[in-house]
Design a protein around this motif. Structure first.
Motif, PDB file in Angstrom:
ATOM      1  N   SER A  19       0.843  -1.202   0.000  1.00 27.55           N
ATOM      2  CA  SER A  19       0.000   0.000   0.000  1.00 27.55           C
ATOM      3  C   SER A  19       0.871   1.241   0.000  1.00 27.55           C
ATOM      4  O   SER A  19       2.096   1.162   0.131  1.00 27.55           O
ATOM      5  CB  SER A  19      -0.919   0.009   1.228  1.00 27.55           C
ATOM      6  N   TYR A  20       0.236   2.389  -0.131  1.00 31.22           N
ATOM      7  CA  TYR A  20       0.934   3.669  -0.123  1.00 31.22           C
ATOM      8  C   TYR A  20       0.697   4.344   1.215  1.00 31.22           C
ATOM      9  O   TYR A  20      -0.385   4.257   1.785  1.00 31.22           O
ATOM     10  CB  TYR A  20       0.426   4.541  -1.272  1.00 31.22           C
ATOM     11  N   THR A  23      -2.198   9.523   0.549  1.00 31.32           N
ATOM     12  CA  THR A  23      -2.849   9.788  -0.732  1.00 31.32           C
ATOM     13  C   THR A  23      -1.899  10.504  -1.667  1.00 31.32           C
ATOM     14  O   THR A  23      -1.868  10.230  -2.874  1.00 31.32           O
ATOM     15  CB  THR A  23      -4.105  10.649  -0.510  1.00 31.32           C
ATOM     16  N   ALA A  26       0.325   8.109  -3.373  1.00 32.43           N
ATOM     17  CA  ALA A  26      -0.387   7.353  -4.404  1.00 32.43           C
ATOM     18  C   ALA A  26      -0.523   8.178  -5.677  1.00 32.43           C
ATOM     19  O   ALA A  26      -0.345   7.663  -6.790  1.00 32.43           O
ATOM     20  CB  ALA A  26      -1.770   6.954  -3.870  1.00 32.43           C
ATOM     21  N   GLU A  29       2.544   8.198  -7.796  1.00 34.12           N
ATOM     22  CA  GLU A  29       2.694   7.005  -8.632  1.00 34.12           C
ATOM     23  C   GLU A  29       2.093   7.240 -10.016  1.00 34.12           C
ATOM     24  O   GLU A  29       2.647   6.810 -11.032  1.00 34.12           O
ATOM     25  CB  GLU A  29       2.002   5.816  -7.958  1.00 34.12           C
ATOM     26  N   ALA A 105      -2.933   2.651  -7.819  1.00 28.34           N
ATOM     27  CA  ALA A 105      -2.634   3.759  -6.907  1.00 28.34           C
ATOM     28  C   ALA A 105      -3.821   4.694  -6.744  1.00 28.34           C
ATOM     29  O   ALA A 105      -4.105   5.170  -5.647  1.00 28.34           O
ATOM     30  CB  ALA A 105      -1.418   4.533  -7.417  1.00 28.34           C
ATOM     31  N   VAL A 108      -6.487   4.068  -4.086  1.00 24.44           N
ATOM     32  CA  VAL A 108      -6.248   4.375  -2.680  1.00 24.44           C
ATOM     33  C   VAL A 108      -7.120   5.547  -2.262  1.00 24.44           C
ATOM     34  O   VAL A 108      -7.657   5.598  -1.161  1.00 24.44           O
ATOM     35  CB  VAL A 108      -4.761   4.716  -2.452  1.00 24.44           C
TER      36      VAL A 108
END
Length: 587
Positions: A19-20, A23, A26, A29, A105, A108
């Motif tokens: 996971s990231y 936010t 993400a 990415e 991504a 998320v």
């Protein structure tokens, strides 16, 4: 309308669990994907905090055909580099996407992600719903993803990602945080421009202390130097000062001599970022714009001018950080330094200065460990003799001083390494004691009494003197005599400064710590408090293990198992040895 399905690589099960951390990370990415698509520009629109508008990320990259959507974009966990190489097709950039899961991504931050991509006169639009993916997490190939095809201009290209139905459990992405994150990696790239809510990302978004100078140099003309020194612990991906001529970066970043200084930490170099604009160097740029001719007089003038400012300002920042680091050293270490004989105190201070410089980027608790070991080393005659050589040579022959300084560093590091190795040997012995179910409280007490550093660096300078030992003995004799003698606790009272004390209660390695033990220890503390009015007494309970529901620290009471304490201390010593090895290798 047609539909598409994921093509699943066997690594999917592992990668989807990653996971990231935020936010903003993400969203980065998705920006990395635009970089890989050879985009020149990326536009990011973030909604207001109270708005229900989507997040939109648009780029003018190469775009994707419907076939590429099916065969490549939806090939989950497939490494792009194995399919297309390590550099991009047009701009020859180093590819950032590696794991093949960047398309997740956006999910998320949102429940729905729409990808609209244009190339060769065709718009391909793909919609992904998080709920549909989660429902069939074990059979992802069965998820139908709506795909729509429409026409566009033949010269249009790029990709737009729309994130809608934002996750209400997360804070809305903050523009400043996102800009700072992106600036660390892309803040100086001229062929990759990023706009966040209409504002262009630039050098000013790189966090840190800023410096700027303008001048006019003979034979060069106007020059401008601007750079920033990042906060400690935040290295830049592309550190150094670049030279920009007519708006274009020439050659690689430089540190203008800082990287050649033996007394300058290499880690600090990675916190420096900036650029010199000098259009007057255009006539001395090589044909491929890969460098400036080395024997150019104009180049030499610019470098000398920049070096003067850079060396001075970075040194000021560094010295300020060193002073701050020394001020943060815990009171026990500062007090111990003051208690050294005057003729050794100056040398000890020099040793601490050297350690603070070498390990300037480490957290304060780790610098405290190092400082404590330096002071331990000052008690060794061979170390002090080297310090005396330095003092004697400082006003004499330069080569003698250089030799002495070299010996100083070698002895300092060697002594610290020797101390760390010795402590690991002691920990091995403690481990054997703790693993033996027949070991009693008094045996663990005896082993740890003069080695309280095992409990943590914050206790390394604590000690139990005869007065404290007598206080505990009198307290126990009075409280636990006669029929209660078999309930006599094993207590240790220690202190480092007049106003800070520690009460340790040892339990057998076979005993589990409970709330009853905590309550009893606090009663002991309350009784002892009457003998030391106005002093703060913390409690450490140490036994075989902790009962369910007991956390590591509860207020002023700390619970630890022998296994936990020894393991943490061993990790610290092994870390120290790795750091010393790293420093020697870098030097």
């Amino acid at each position: 309308m047609s539909s598409a399905r994921f093509r699943v690589d066997p690594r999917l099960a592992t990668l989807l669990g990653e996971s990231y951390r935020s936010t903003e990370r993400a969203l980065k990415e998705l920006v990395d994907n635009a970089w890989d698509a050879d985009a020149q520009n990326v536009w990011i629109e973030l909604p207001d905090i109270v708005s229900d508008q989507p997040i939109v990320i648009r780029d003018d990259g190469s775009g994707m055909t419907e076939q590429e959507i099916h065969q490549e974009y939806l090939a989950v966990a497939s490494d792009r580099r194995t399919r297309k190489g390590t550099t991009t097709v047009i701009k020859k950039r180093t590819v950032k996407g590696r794991r093949g899961i960047g398309k997740f991504a956006g999910l998320v931050a949102a429940s729905t992600m729409t990808v609209e991509t244009k190339v060769k006169g065709v718009i391909t639009s793909l919609t992904m719903a998080k709920s549909a993916i989660l429902e069939v997490a074990k059979d992802l190939e069965e998820v139908d993803l709506p795909v729509q095809i429409s026409a566009c201009g033949s010269d249009e290209h790029g990709t737009t990602i729309t994130l809608s139905d934002l996750n209400q459990n997360l804070e809305a992405p903050k523009p400043d945080v996102l800009k700072e994150l992106l600036a660390l990696e892309y803040g100086r790239d001229r062929d990759f421009t990023i706009f966040v809510n209409g504002e262009q990302l630039g050098f000013q978004d790189i966090p840190g202390e800023a410096f700027s100078y303008n001048d006019e140099l003979p034979g060069v003309g106007k020059v401008n130097l601007q750079f920033k020194v990042m906060e400690s612990g935040r290295p830049l991906a592309k550190a150094g000062i670049v030279t920009r001529v007519d708006g274009k970066i020439v050659g690689k970043p430089s540190f203008f001599g800082l990287d050649e200084r033996d007394d300058f930490p290499k880690k600090l170099l990675h916190r420096i970022s900036g650029e010199i604009a000098a259009d007057g160097l255009e006539g001395d740029v090589t044909a491929d714009w890969g460098a400036i001719i080395e024997n150019s007089k104009a180049r030499q003038a610019v470098q000398e001018w920049a070096q003067e400012h850079l060396n001075r300002d970075v040194e000021v920042v560094f010295e300020r950080e060193i002073k701050t680091a020394q001020a943060q050293l815990n009171r026990q270490i500062r007090e111990r330094l003051r208690q050294l004989p005057e003729y050794r105190r100056q040398f000890a201070q020099e040793a601490l200065d050297r350690v603070m410089r070498k390990f300037s980027d480490l957290p304060i608790e780790k610098r405290n460990i190092l400082a404590s070991l330096v002071l331990d080393a000052m008690e060794k005659d061979e170390y002090f003799q080297v310090c005396q050589r330095i003092y004697a040579a400082r006003d004499g022959d330069i080569s003698n001083l250089a030799d002495a300084l070299n010996s100083f560093g070698l002895v300092a590091m060697t002594t610290m390494a020797y101390s760390a190795h010795s402590r690991i040997v002691l920990l091995n012995g403690l481990d054997n004691l703790a693993l033996n179910p027949a070991t009693l409280e008094m045996e663990m007490h005896k082993a740890l009494e003069s080695n309280l550093w095992v409990l943590g660096p914050e206790y390394s300078l604590m000690a139990s003197n005869q007065t404290l030992k007598k206080t505990i003995e009198q307290f126990s004799d009075k409280k636990f005599s006669g029929a209660r003698a078999n309930k006599r606790p094993d207590l240790l009272l220690a202190q480092d400064m007049p106003d800070r004390m520690l009460l340790v209660e040892f339990k057998k390695p076979s005993d589990s710590l409970t709330r009853d033990h905590e309550s009893q220890a606090k009663k002991y503390r309350d009784d002892l408090q009457t003998k030391f009015p106005g002093k703060k007494i913390d409690i450490v309970l140490i036994g075989g293990q902790k009962s369910a529901g007991i956390t590591h620290v509860d207020g002023d009471t700390r619970f630890s198992s022998y296994k936990e304490v020894i393991s943490n201390a061993r990790n610290q010593m092994e870390w120290l040895l790795r750091e010393l090895l790293s420093v020697n290798q870098n030097d």
